[in-house]
Design an enzyme around this catalytic site. Structure first.
Site, PDB file in Angstrom:
ATOM      1  N   ASP A  17       0.804  -1.225   0.000  1.00 58.01           N
ATOM      2  CA  ASP A  17       0.000   0.000   0.000  1.00 58.01           C
ATOM      3  C   ASP A  17       0.836   1.275   0.000  1.00 58.01           C
ATOM      4  O   ASP A  17       0.420   2.307   0.540  1.00 58.01           O
ATOM      5  CB  ASP A  17      -0.974   0.017   1.202  1.00 58.01           C
ATOM      6  CG  ASP A  17      -1.894  -1.182   1.197  1.00 58.01           C
ATOM      7  OD1 ASP A  17      -2.233  -1.650   0.098  1.00 58.01           O
ATOM      8  OD2 ASP A  17      -2.269  -1.648   2.293  1.00 58.01           O
ATOM      9  N   GLN A  33       1.958  -6.103  -3.087  1.00 55.21           N
ATOM     10  CA  GLN A  33       2.390  -6.191  -1.689  1.00 55.21           C
ATOM     11  C   GLN A  33       3.681  -5.370  -1.512  1.00 55.21           C
ATOM     12  O   GLN A  33       3.876  -4.413  -2.234  1.00 55.21           O
ATOM     13  CB  GLN A  33       2.589  -7.649  -1.238  1.00 55.21           C
ATOM     14  CG  GLN A  33       1.298  -8.443  -1.122  1.00 55.21           C
ATOM     15  CD  GLN A  33       0.716  -8.894  -2.447  1.00 55.21           C
ATOM     16  OE1 GLN A  33       1.359  -9.599  -3.204  1.00 55.21           O
ATOM     17  NE2 GLN A  33      -0.514  -8.501  -2.726  1.00 55.21           N
ATOM     18  N   LYS A  59       1.778   2.154  -5.138  1.00 54.59           N
ATOM     19  CA  LYS A  59       2.302   1.598  -6.398  1.00 54.59           C
ATOM     20  C   LYS A  59       1.374   1.915  -7.582  1.00 54.59           C
ATOM     21  O   LYS A  59       1.823   2.287  -8.660  1.00 54.59           O
ATOM     22  CB  LYS A  59       2.480   0.067  -6.263  1.00 54.59           C
ATOM     23  CG  LYS A  59       3.477  -0.325  -5.177  1.00 54.59           C
ATOM     24  CD  LYS A  59       3.559  -1.826  -4.982  1.00 54.59           C
ATOM     25  CE  LYS A  59       2.332  -2.443  -4.328  1.00 54.59           C
ATOM     26  NZ  LYS A  59       2.096  -2.050  -2.924  1.00 54.59           N
ATOM     27  N   GLY A  86      -4.552  -4.224  -3.838  1.00 52.88           N
ATOM     28  CA  GLY A  86      -5.522  -3.177  -4.164  1.00 52.88           C
ATOM     29  C   GLY A  86      -4.718  -1.946  -4.520  1.00 52.88           C
ATOM     30  O   GLY A  86      -4.064  -1.368  -3.655  1.00 52.88           O
ATOM     31  N   HIS A  87      -4.692  -1.584  -5.791  1.00 52.13           N
ATOM     32  CA  HIS A  87      -3.875  -0.468  -6.258  1.00 52.13           C
ATOM     33  C   HIS A  87      -4.790   0.666  -6.707  1.00 52.13           C
ATOM     34  O   HIS A  87      -5.590   0.497  -7.630  1.00 52.13           O
ATOM     35  CB  HIS A  87      -2.960  -0.924  -7.403  1.00 52.13           C
ATOM     36  CG  HIS A  87      -1.941  -1.952  -6.975  1.00 52.13           C
ATOM     37  ND1 HIS A  87      -1.003  -2.478  -7.816  1.00 52.13           N
ATOM     38  CD2 HIS A  87      -1.713  -2.523  -5.766  1.00 52.13           C
ATOM     39  CE1 HIS A  87      -0.235  -3.337  -7.139  1.00 52.13           C
ATOM     40  NE2 HIS A  87      -0.659  -3.392  -5.902  1.00 52.13           N
TER      41      HIS A  87
END
Ligand code: GDP
Ligand code: IMO
Ligand code: MG
Length: 420
Positions: free
Chosen positions: A11, A220, A14, A38-39
């Site tokens: 988080d 990650q 990215k 989750g990007h």
């Protein structure tokens, strides 16, 4: 091929940065992880969260590849593709999925839940997306891959693996009806057949040999790496730089820049050691001002000061050539900031290295205090426009880690980014 990856516990931002720098590339490729990621991307007033689709997707000229190292949930992928289509992004021509990517089965999710439940207090805090069980099947040589969906005996292979999973679930005394998930899984299999399933190692090496620029997008973060993270409180893949080579089939000699991304402070979601974690109102302030709630699960993220021994460790593992600092704005109105420079070991000695295991060797962070910059960050054109206190904070990080900071981000928006 350049590689962008997280240097902390995920988080770091990215998604934002891949979207910002993507115009310099022709291919963006995910190499590990799966729907646990989750990007988040923000531009033109819209916010979009991507889980498995590479973050180059909003740049129409870019090819997006889901590599062999990814564990793929086709139901989630179908939802993502459909949501993007509603925004006018058609992926028939520029999404490529590796035949060798592993499939996440509905029963992998159940196994994830069963195993977490069985761990009780010692649970990992998994996103429960089936990541651990899917990678377990991959290395255990039981798994199914995307290419298998095109084979005539796919259904039999599926039933065979499902039967094994049901036995394991019985061991955990875990039962749950999953007929609906199974129906969605088979519908998603038909759906994905309409997209480009490729031998991705040939695809990407051809792109490279034709002189196209590839950006590998990590998921990650380095401190969640299965080998080097705070084991066992990690994810089940190599999130560090070598994972990009195995997860795409690209040889190390093709690796160029390694862009290591970190927040101006630290967060972690899920269980496991976090030396600089703040349990006080300062930690709460960082959480609120940084909107530190998970993009995948919505869980509040744990927060703390920047941890330089950990950052140095991650920069070393990845051979980071550039550091990108995110979320500087979150610290705008802090009178004082702290940065952990060393750990005090239980025997009293100081170290700037990661001990073998932070659980059996609990460390106490040793801090250096910095003046805050106490002003909003806006209309920055270059790094020279940064307020002096922020420039000093960054100079100290560069000097300690030994890698230059070449980008500073000061809002979720695509445009609010300064580069060297
Ligand atoms: P990722 O998993 O590394 O892509 O990061 P996430 O998207 O899970 O979390 C990063 C969060 O921070 C998202 O909500 C982003 O929109 C947000 N973000 C990214 N860069 C910045 C920044 O410079 N400032 C602020 N305030 N938010 C940012
Ligand atoms: P992105 O790509 C932050 C964490 C989980 C848990 C541990 C194992 O958005 O940075 P898993 O579901 O992989 O079995 O969970 O890893 N985790 C993440 N934390 N960002 C992520 O991805 C994460 N993916 C997994 O919270 O502690
Ligand atoms: Mg995320």
């Amino acid at each position: 091929m350049d590689i962008l990856l997280g240097l902390q516990w995920g988080d770091e931002g990215k998604g934002k940065i891949v979207d910002v720098i993507a115009p310099a590339y022709q291919v963006v490729a995910r190499f590990q992880g799966g729907p646990n990621a989750g990007h988040t991307l923000h531009f033109d007033g819209i916010k979009h969260v991507l889980h498995q689709i590479p973050s180059g997707v909003f740049r129409p000229e870019i090819k997006n590849l889901i590599g062999n190292g990814v564990v793929l949930d086709l139901v989630t992928l179908q939802k993502e593709i459909t949501a993007l289509a509603q925004l006018g992004v058609d992926l028939h021509h520029n999404l490529f999925v590796s035949n060798k990517a592993s499939l996440i089965l509905p029963t992998h999710r159940l196994l994830d839940a069963a195993q977490e439940q069985a761990k009780g207090e010692a649970k990992i805090g998994s996103t429960l997306r089936g990541i651990g069980p899917a990678y377990t099947d991959k290395v255990g040589r039981n798994g199914l891959r995307i290419g298998d969906i095109l084979l005539p005996d796919f259904k039999a292979k599926y039933e065979n693996l499902k039967a094994k999973h049901l036995q394991w679930l019985q061991f955990y005394q875990f039962s749950q009806d999953f007929s609906e998930q199974e129906a969605q899984f088979f519908a998603a299999i038909e759906f994905i057949k309409g997209y480009q399933l490729v031998d991705s190692e040939y695809f990407i090496n051809q792109e490279i040999s034709q002189g196209r620029r590839v950006l590998a997008e990590g998921a990650q973060g380095s401190l969640l790496d299965v080998d080097f993270g705070s084991y066992p409180y990690v994810t089940s893949s190599n999130t560090t730089v070598a994972g990009a080579c195995t997860g795409l089939g690209v040889a190390p000699r093709h690796v160029g820049e390694v862009l290591g991304i970190f927040k101006a402070y630290c967060t972690r979601v899920g269980s496991g050691p976090f030396p600089t974690e703040l349990h006080d109102e300062v930690g709460e302030r960082i959480r609120q001002q940084g909107h530190e709630f998970g993009a995948t699960t919505g869980r509040p993220r744990r927060t703390g000061w920047l941890d330089l021994p950990a950052l140095k460790y991650a920069a070393m593992l990845n051979g980071a050539t550039q550091l990108l600092m995110m979320k500087a704005d979150v610290l705008n109105d802090f009178a004082e900031l702290k940065v952990c420079t060393h750990y005090r070991l239980p025997n009293g000695t100081l170290t700037d290295q990661m001990p073998y295991c932070l659980l059996s060797t609990p460390v106490e962070p040793v801090y250096r205090t910095f003046q805050g910059w106490n002003c909003p960050l806006a209309n920055l054109e270059t790094l020279a426009d940064l307020p002096p206190a922020l420039a000093e904070y960054i100079a100290f990080i560069e000097q300690t880690v030994g890698v230059p900071v070449t980008l500073v981000s000061y809002s979720p928006d695509r445009q609010h980014t300064v580069r060297r």
